[in-house]
Design a protein around this motif. Sequence first.
Motif, PDB file in Angstrom:
ATOM      1  N   PRO A 184      91.341  73.319  17.557  1.00  0.00           N
ATOM      2  CA  PRO A 184      89.901  73.179  17.351  1.00  0.00           C
ATOM      3  C   PRO A 184      89.570  72.155  16.263  1.00  0.00           C
ATOM      4  O   PRO A 184      88.531  71.480  16.322  1.00  0.00           O
ATOM      5  N   TYR A 185      90.456  72.053  15.279  1.00  0.00           N
ATOM      6  CA  TYR A 185      90.269  71.096  14.190  1.00  0.00           C
ATOM      7  C   TYR A 185      90.308  69.670  14.748  1.00  0.00           C
ATOM      8  O   TYR A 185      89.503  68.807  14.385  1.00  0.00           O
ATOM      9  N   ILE A 186      91.253  69.427  15.656  1.00  0.00           N
ATOM     10  CA  ILE A 186      91.346  68.103  16.288  1.00  0.00           C
ATOM     11  C   ILE A 186      90.120  67.847  17.150  1.00  0.00           C
ATOM     12  O   ILE A 186      89.523  66.763  17.120  1.00  0.00           O
ATOM     13  N   LEU A 187      89.723  68.862  17.930  1.00  0.00           N
ATOM     14  CA  LEU A 187      88.587  68.709  18.845  1.00  0.00           C
ATOM     15  C   LEU A 187      87.291  68.413  18.096  1.00  0.00           C
ATOM     16  O   LEU A 187      86.362  67.813  18.646  1.00  0.00           O
ATOM     17  N   ASP A 188      87.229  68.809  16.833  1.00  0.00           N
ATOM     18  CA  ASP A 188      86.034  68.618  16.012  1.00  0.00           C
ATOM     19  C   ASP A 188      86.022  67.263  15.307  1.00  0.00           C
ATOM     20  O   ASP A 188      85.108  66.971  14.526  1.00  0.00           O
ATOM     21  N   PRO A 195      83.552  74.302   9.212  1.00  0.00           N
ATOM     22  CA  PRO A 195      83.524  74.521   7.753  1.00  0.00           C
ATOM     23  C   PRO A 195      84.881  74.180   7.139  1.00  0.00           C
ATOM     24  O   PRO A 195      85.930  74.595   7.627  1.00  0.00           O
ATOM     25  N   LEU A 196      84.877  73.400   6.053  1.00  0.00           N
ATOM     26  CA  LEU A 196      86.094  72.980   5.378  1.00  0.00           C
ATOM     27  C   LEU A 196      86.153  73.583   3.984  1.00  0.00           C
ATOM     28  O   LEU A 196      85.114  73.907   3.392  1.00  0.00           O
ATOM     29  N   SER A 202      83.877  64.415   4.659  1.00  0.00           N
ATOM     30  CA  SER A 202      84.768  63.274   4.438  1.00  0.00           C
ATOM     31  C   SER A 202      86.220  63.722   4.275  1.00  0.00           C
ATOM     32  O   SER A 202      87.134  62.907   4.343  1.00  0.00           O
ATOM     33  N   GLY A 203      86.414  65.018   4.044  1.00  0.00           N
ATOM     34  CA  GLY A 203      87.762  65.550   3.924  1.00  0.00           C
ATOM     35  C   GLY A 203      88.306  66.104   5.227  1.00  0.00           C
ATOM     36  O   GLY A 203      89.313  66.823   5.223  1.00  0.00           O
ATOM     37  N   HIS A 204      87.668  65.791   6.337  1.00  0.00           N
ATOM     38  CA  HIS A 204      88.096  66.284   7.654  1.00  0.00           C
ATOM     39  C   HIS A 204      89.377  65.558   8.074  1.00  0.00           C
ATOM     40  O   HIS A 204      89.370  64.370   8.385  1.00  0.00           O
TER      41      HIS A 204
END
Length: 254
Positions: A184-188, A195-196, A202-204
């Motif tokens: 899901p992190y990649i898909l986002d 939420p990070l 910018s930290g994604h």
Amino acid sequence: MNPESPCPSCGYVRQSTDQHVHEGLCPNCGIAYQKWRDKSKRLNEEPSLDSVQSSLRQSPRHSFSSSLANVFLSVPESVPTPLFYGRLFILIIFSVWGMYFIVGGIDWQRIGGSFLHSVILPFHEFGHVLFIPFGRFMAILGGSLFQVAMPLALMFAFSLKNKDNFAAGLMLWWCGQSFIDISPYILDARYRALPLISGNESGHDWGNLLTMTNSLDKTELIAYSAFYIGSGLILVSIAWMGFILYKIKKQGLV
């Protein structure tokens, strides 16, 4: 040699008139009986050139596959009954839990809300720190990389060092779930809406990684690849653990 036995080379049968010839030699062709037998025996025992070449072609592959089976399918000499049934219960739990992730697909609420996500998160963050010496790109990738590599390393440790292939199977399950966890992190990556910890888009990690590699157009492909790899590893791990328990039961080691 029996006087009435034929010569193994020419078939000549010694006669009473052949006493002037040493009994170990054939009066007709002159071979030494015992040396002939020894030579014939060696020739029969030695493999032919074709069989040697065939063995050279096949044995490395066969040896390698046998070695893998000996390592990853080995079972202990005995297993206490409570431990066996305890592990059977664990297998059932992890099989159901694995299917829960697989059937749900890339669902952040299901994956990110899992207890296991909270367990994985510290390893993910440690991976960023661990890979800092290798540059910014690797420092960003290090979080996801370490969270899938760490259980894989534990799998090899349990199998090769501890000779515990059931525990190794659990670590492979964890590795598979870690792949699912990052999907899901990649898909986002395009939207940066999840939420990070930093609270700053910018930290994604994957938003930055795919931007740096000009791969944002491949977001879905990469995300679903991670999900399906994880799903496959979970299924393999379940089959592996199940086979280990089956083998223990079949061999009467409980």
